[in-house]
Scaffold this active site. Structure first.
Site, mmCIF file in Angstrom:
data_model
loop_
_atom_site.group_PDB
_atom_site.id
_atom_site.type_symbol
_atom_site.label_atom_id
_atom_site.label_comp_id
_atom_site.label_asym_id
_atom_site.label_seq_id
_atom_site.Cartn_x
_atom_site.Cartn_y
_atom_site.Cartn_z
ATOM 1 N N GLU A 120 0.850 -1.181 0.000
ATOM 2 C CA GLU A 120 0.000 0.000 0.000
ATOM 3 C C GLU A 120 0.890 1.237 0.000
ATOM 4 O OE1 GLU A 120 -3.269 0.179 -0.080
ATOM 5 O OE2 GLU A 120 -3.911 -1.888 0.323
ATOM 6 N N ASP A 145 -17.812 -9.018 -8.976
ATOM 7 C CA ASP A 145 -17.691 -8.243 -7.735
ATOM 8 C C ASP A 145 -17.049 -6.881 -8.000
ATOM 9 O OD1 ASP A 145 -18.883 -9.182 -5.471
ATOM 10 O OD2 ASP A 145 -17.054 -9.888 -4.507
#
Length: 206
Positions: A120, A145
């Site tokens: 991240e 999804d």
């Protein structure tokens, strides 16, 4: 004497039932091992099958469903395919090849999940963290999804990805992803656009 003989017979008569019970437990134990073994083999087979996919095969495999999703929901196939390439490394990442999650979709609550390391971009630097990610049966399920996220948004903002759906072309859509905070990578839109243009993915848009 007779009563003692009767008690002995009662004890002996319980032995077959005891053996039968042990046999049932043994069979159940073996069955559970086989089920776990079959599940592991299925994951291994899925991983092997996905890892053998070339770049061209990866595009050919997911592009038809990406076009179906555009017909139903409006998200551009070039964006779906481009993101899939970037986030799964052409389906070769562990999350994609073994667990069929092409887009790094996180898991919450009692959803089927796996805990893996991910990078991240936080406070202007890349860090490695652990995360719970969704496990799917097929790549198409993860694509569904992914599209639902654009259509439904998030709990605090159902219209968060509205501009991705309204975009007239892949450049606008990629920038809309960036603006909505889809990824922590500050160059995410540029990377998506670069992949789309490098492999002429906008030809799947209509």
């Amino acid at each position: 004497m007779n009563s003692q003989r009767y008690k002995k017979k009662r004890r002996q008569s319980n032995l077959p039932a005891l053996f039968a019970g042990l046999l049932i437990v043994g069979v159940a134990f073996i069955f559970s091992i086989n089920v776990l073994s079959d599940s592991s083999k299925t994951e291994e087979n899925t991983a092997q099958k996905n890892e053998q996919v070339s770049k061209e095969e990866f595009i050919d495999r997911i592009s038809p469903h990406a076009q179906e999703l555009q017909s139903s929901y409006g998200v551009l196939p070039s964006i779906i395919i481009g993101q899939g390439i970037l986030e799964s490394n052409w389906g070769q990442s562990t999350l994609a090849s073994k667990y069929n999650n092409l887009f790094g979709i996180k898991a919450y609550g009692d959803q089927k999940k796996v805990n893996l390391e991910t990078k991240e971009y936080i406070n202007e630097e890349w860090i490695v963290i652990q995360g719970d990610f969704r496990v799917y049966d097929t790549w198409e399920e993860s694509m569904d999804d992914h599209t639902r996220l654009f259509v439904n948004g998030v709990t605090w903002n159902p219209r968060l990805y509205e501009n991705v759906l309204l975009a007239k072309n892949y450049k606008e859509a990629a920038q809309a992803l960036q603006d909505a905070g889809y990824a922590t990578d500050p160059t995410y839109a540029e990377k998506v656009i670069h992949v789309i243009e490098s492999y002429d993915l906008n030809k799947y848009d209509h």
